[in-house]
Scaffold this motif. Sequence first.
Motif, PDB file in Angstrom:
ATOM      1  N   PRO A 164       0.874  -1.175   0.000  1.00 39.93           N
ATOM      2  CA  PRO A 164       0.000   0.000   0.000  1.00 39.93           C
ATOM      3  C   PRO A 164       0.915   1.230   0.000  1.00 39.93           C
ATOM      4  N   ILE A 165       0.413   2.356  -0.418  1.00 36.86           N
ATOM      5  CA  ILE A 165       1.224   3.565  -0.214  1.00 36.86           C
ATOM      6  C   ILE A 165       0.759   4.172   1.110  1.00 36.86           C
ATOM      7  N   TYR A 166       1.729   4.601   1.894  1.00 39.94           N
ATOM      8  CA  TYR A 166       1.449   4.929   3.293  1.00 39.94           C
ATOM      9  C   TYR A 166       1.110   6.406   3.481  1.00 39.94           C
ATOM     10  N   TYR A 167       0.143   6.637   4.349  1.00 44.76           N
ATOM     11  CA  TYR A 167      -0.271   8.013   4.632  1.00 44.76           C
ATOM     12  C   TYR A 167       0.857   8.779   5.305  1.00 44.76           C
ATOM     13  N   VAL A 168       1.101   9.973   4.824  1.00 42.59           N
ATOM     14  CA  VAL A 168       2.191  10.753   5.427  1.00 42.59           C
ATOM     15  C   VAL A 168       1.761  11.516   6.680  1.00 42.59           C
ATOM     16  N   ASN A 169       0.497  11.324   7.109  1.00 50.83           N
ATOM     17  CA  ASN A 169       0.137  12.022   8.348  1.00 50.83           C
ATOM     18  C   ASN A 169       0.431  11.152   9.567  1.00 50.83           C
ATOM     19  N   ASP A 170       1.047  10.030   9.333  1.00 49.39           N
ATOM     20  CA  ASP A 170       1.412   9.128  10.414  1.00 49.39           C
ATOM     21  C   ASP A 170       2.901   8.815  10.307  1.00 49.39           C
ATOM     22  N   LYS A 171       3.462   8.302  11.395  1.00 47.95           N
ATOM     23  CA  LYS A 171       4.864   7.884  11.345  1.00 47.95           C
ATOM     24  C   LYS A 171       4.901   6.367  11.131  1.00 47.95           C
ATOM     25  N   PRO A 172       5.954   5.868  10.489  1.00 48.94           N
ATOM     26  CA  PRO A 172       6.002   4.435  10.228  1.00 48.94           C
ATOM     27  C   PRO A 172       5.971   3.610  11.520  1.00 48.94           C
ATOM     28  N   GLU A 182       2.809  24.284   5.337  1.00 51.48           N
ATOM     29  CA  GLU A 182       2.085  23.889   4.132  1.00 51.48           C
ATOM     30  C   GLU A 182       1.969  22.362   4.096  1.00 51.48           C
ATOM     31  N   PRO A 183       0.867  21.850   3.522  1.00 46.05           N
ATOM     32  CA  PRO A 183       0.737  20.388   3.415  1.00 46.05           C
ATOM     33  C   PRO A 183       1.931  19.736   2.709  1.00 46.05           C
ATOM     34  N   GLN A 184       2.451  20.425   1.709  1.00 48.88           N
ATOM     35  CA  GLN A 184       3.586  19.840   0.969  1.00 48.88           C
ATOM     36  C   GLN A 184       4.816  19.661   1.882  1.00 48.88           C
ATOM     37  N   GLU A 185       4.969  20.644   2.786  1.00 54.23           N
ATOM     38  CA  GLU A 185       6.114  20.574   3.692  1.00 54.23           C
ATOM     39  C   GLU A 185       5.984  19.356   4.622  1.00 54.23           C
ATOM     40  N   LEU A 186       4.755  19.193   5.134  1.00 54.63           N
ATOM     41  CA  LEU A 186       4.501  18.048   6.011  1.00 54.63           C
ATOM     42  C   LEU A 186       4.724  16.745   5.245  1.00 54.63           C
ATOM     43  N   ALA A 187       4.216  16.726   4.015  1.00 54.23           N
ATOM     44  CA  ALA A 187       4.367  15.525   3.185  1.00 54.23           C
ATOM     45  C   ALA A 187       5.851  15.231   2.944  1.00 54.23           C
ATOM     46  N   ASP A 188       6.619  16.268   2.642  1.00 57.34           N
ATOM     47  CA  ASP A 188       8.052  16.069   2.377  1.00 57.34           C
ATOM     48  C   ASP A 188       8.755  15.490   3.605  1.00 57.34           C
ATOM     49  N   GLU A 189       8.406  16.079   4.742  1.00 56.88           N
ATOM     50  CA  GLU A 189       9.037  15.660   5.990  1.00 56.88           C
ATOM     51  C   GLU A 189       8.761  14.174   6.276  1.00 56.88           C
ATOM     52  N   ASN A 190       7.480  13.810   6.213  1.00 56.71           N
ATOM     53  CA  ASN A 190       7.134  12.432   6.581  1.00 56.71           C
ATOM     54  C   ASN A 190       7.457  11.418   5.491  1.00 56.71           C
ATOM     55  N   ALA A 191       7.377  11.842   4.246  1.00 56.38           N
ATOM     56  CA  ALA A 191       7.765  10.922   3.164  1.00 56.38           C
ATOM     57  C   ALA A 191       9.241  10.568   3.332  1.00 56.38           C
ATOM     58  N   ALA A 192      10.030  11.543   3.781  1.00 56.47           N
ATOM     59  CA  ALA A 192      11.462  11.284   3.979  1.00 56.47           C
ATOM     60  C   ALA A 192      11.660  10.232   5.071  1.00 56.47           C
ATOM     61  N   ILE A 193      10.806  10.271   6.096  1.00 54.77           N
ATOM     62  CA  ILE A 193      10.926   9.262   7.164  1.00 54.77           C
ATOM     63  C   ILE A 193      10.563   7.882   6.595  1.00 54.77           C
ATOM     64  N   PHE A 194       9.482   7.826   5.819  1.00 58.66           N
ATOM     65  CA  PHE A 194       9.115   6.540   5.214  1.00 58.66           C
ATOM     66  C   PHE A 194      10.227   6.041   4.281  1.00 58.66           C
ATOM     67  N   GLU A 195      10.833   6.974   3.551  1.00 62.13           N
ATOM     68  CA  GLU A 195      11.902   6.543   2.637  1.00 62.13           C
ATOM     69  C   GLU A 195      13.123   6.060   3.400  1.00 62.13           C
ATOM     70  N   SER A 196      13.363   6.661   4.573  1.00 66.79           N
ATOM     71  CA  SER A 196      14.550   6.251   5.331  1.00 66.79           C
ATOM     72  C   SER A 196      14.388   4.821   5.863  1.00 66.79           C
ATOM     73  N   VAL A 197      13.123   4.398   6.034  1.00 64.79           N
ATOM     74  CA  VAL A 197      12.863   3.023   6.479  1.00 64.79           C
ATOM     75  C   VAL A 197      13.420   2.032   5.450  1.00 64.79           C
ATOM     76  N   ILE A 198      13.302   2.403   4.195  1.00 67.19           N
ATOM     77  CA  ILE A 198      13.786   1.550   3.108  1.00 67.19           C
ATOM     78  C   ILE A 198      15.263   1.242   3.302  1.00 67.19           C
ATOM     79  N   GLY A 199      16.030   2.308   3.585  1.00 67.89           N
ATOM     80  CA  GLY A 199      17.472   2.133   3.756  1.00 67.89           C
ATOM     81  C   GLY A 199      17.787   1.351   5.015  1.00 67.89           C
ATOM     82  N   SER A 200      17.143   1.725   6.140  1.00 67.56           N
ATOM     83  CA  SER A 200      17.563   1.068   7.381  1.00 67.56           C
ATOM     84  C   SER A 200      17.126  -0.382   7.444  1.00 67.56           C
TER      85      SER A 200
END
Length: 531
Positions: free
Chosen positions: A11-19, A67-85
């Motif tokens: 699924p693609i994950y909602y960015v209003n939550d943390k992984p 801005e919503p985009q800022e929030l999205a950028d911030e949390n998408a980065a956390i989801f993306e970092s999960v991929i690496g770790s």
Amino acid sequence: MPENTTYITTPIYYVNDKPHIGHVYSTTVCDVWARFMRFAGRDVFFLTGTDEHGVKVEKSAKERGIEPQELADENAAIFESVIGSFELTNDDFIRTTHDYHVRQVQKFVEKLLAVDAVYLGEFEGWYDEGQEEYHTETKAREFDYKSPINGKPFVRAREKNYYFRLSAFQQRLEEFFEQQRGFIRPDARRNEVLGRLREGLQDVPISRTNFSWGIPMPNDPEHVIYVWIEALMNYATALGMAEPDSDRFAQRAKYWPADYHIIGKEILWFHAVIWPAVLMALELPLPKCIYAHSFWISEGQKMSKTLGNFIDLKTIEEFVNTYGLDTWRYYLLTQGPLGATDADLSAAHFHEIYNTDLVNTVGNCASRVTAMINKYYDGVVPNESPSDNRLEIADYGWPTLTREAASISIEAMERFDIPGSVAAALGLVRKVDGFINKTEPFKLAKDETRRDELGAILYQCLEAVRIASVLLWGVMPSKMSELWEALALPIDPAEGNLLDLTAWGGIHPGLKVQKVALFPRVERKEEVAAK
Ligand code: MSP
């Protein structure tokens, strides 16, 4: 070779939550499958990403004054970092705010309008604000007019909206589910969907006017496209299905349709009913399987922040630091909620599984065999067949046993029965242990005249362990690579030769192997809630 391509999605994950464990789990099961299938020579495309539009993101951003985009950028980065770790091997990470997604969603919706699958109408119904989802009268009554997710009362809402003509697909969907019986899995989930389908389908609103953080309707920008509709489309826009000629996507359309859309059970209806209907309207081939797993609970209870038993990234990290990433993967995969029931993550059970399966079975067996080869043969792999006086090992026709285990394991993985695939490999390791106990090579070693038999036994043990390790690599890539290194085996899963590697006789006598200790004993980690 189009038959060789395969496509798997999370699924693609909602960015209003943390992984948390749910997200990590969905992505990890896909990762294991993708790794295994690439190793088996398939051309895999594995997609994950983030779902970034919708009222919830808009609200959270407003609360924080950004801005919503800022929030999205911030949390998408956390989801993306999960991929690496977590060393996950997705081929792309889609974000629904990417311009290529936005453009293509609008093209798809234009087409839906053009074929009259979408129309402007008025709707009144029971709305779950938290889930951004409307319910039928029957369903709303069943839920006592309260959200099954957060308990808040449904509100009666009326909207002038664009609707998707879901009702027009009732018959086609019924026929489709009948023909493709494995489309919704596991079976219990299929029955749920069929039951709800029998209540009759109603058209669904696919646009909203009460907020603006979304993709505008191409014909009427006052309306934004309902987040669920455009989110589902990510599976198609990532492959450029609405822009197949663009450079970015020329090589990707071949992966369509998905072999597996892996999801959690709470989002089944969207995937199993609305998504195929949308694809029918778009005249695109339908996915082969929607696989809905169940949920993780924590120390016997539903995860909750107040109970302190929430399995967030920090908690997961503690498990990983104590037991290693491969153990974490192993536990998730073999003990997880792939079936119809929820699964409990408890520190005690985790520890027990680590000891029984990994320390005492895989680790112990690999170390016993390599240690004996070192002790009795200076680490040099002995010959498979003794020159004479063949040992009575008829119960253990190893070439047949390993061939059978490999085919069960591979076939299970094809069906997305990951625990079944692992069990076949582990069964092989257990047989090696039984074989050692029965043939007692440590006793034979005392008798110089029986050296050939000793060599034969150890060769067969090592070869069976090697084959098991090939089958286990998808789940425990680092540990199995460590083992291959100790066995001086130049295996590279990127070569896609898993099948060849499961054939008997891959280890050549004369090779020098080192003693291995794959899974050390560790102190038990404290309970999740006890922090
Ligand atoms: N954005 C939607 C999905 C759109 S897909 C086109 C969404 N996102 S989500 O962030 O809420 O993630 C939901 C997914 O997380 C579930 O489908 C499931 O995979 C996973 N899980 C969430 N909680 C879970 C557990 N407690 N246990 C296991 N997985 C669960 O819904």
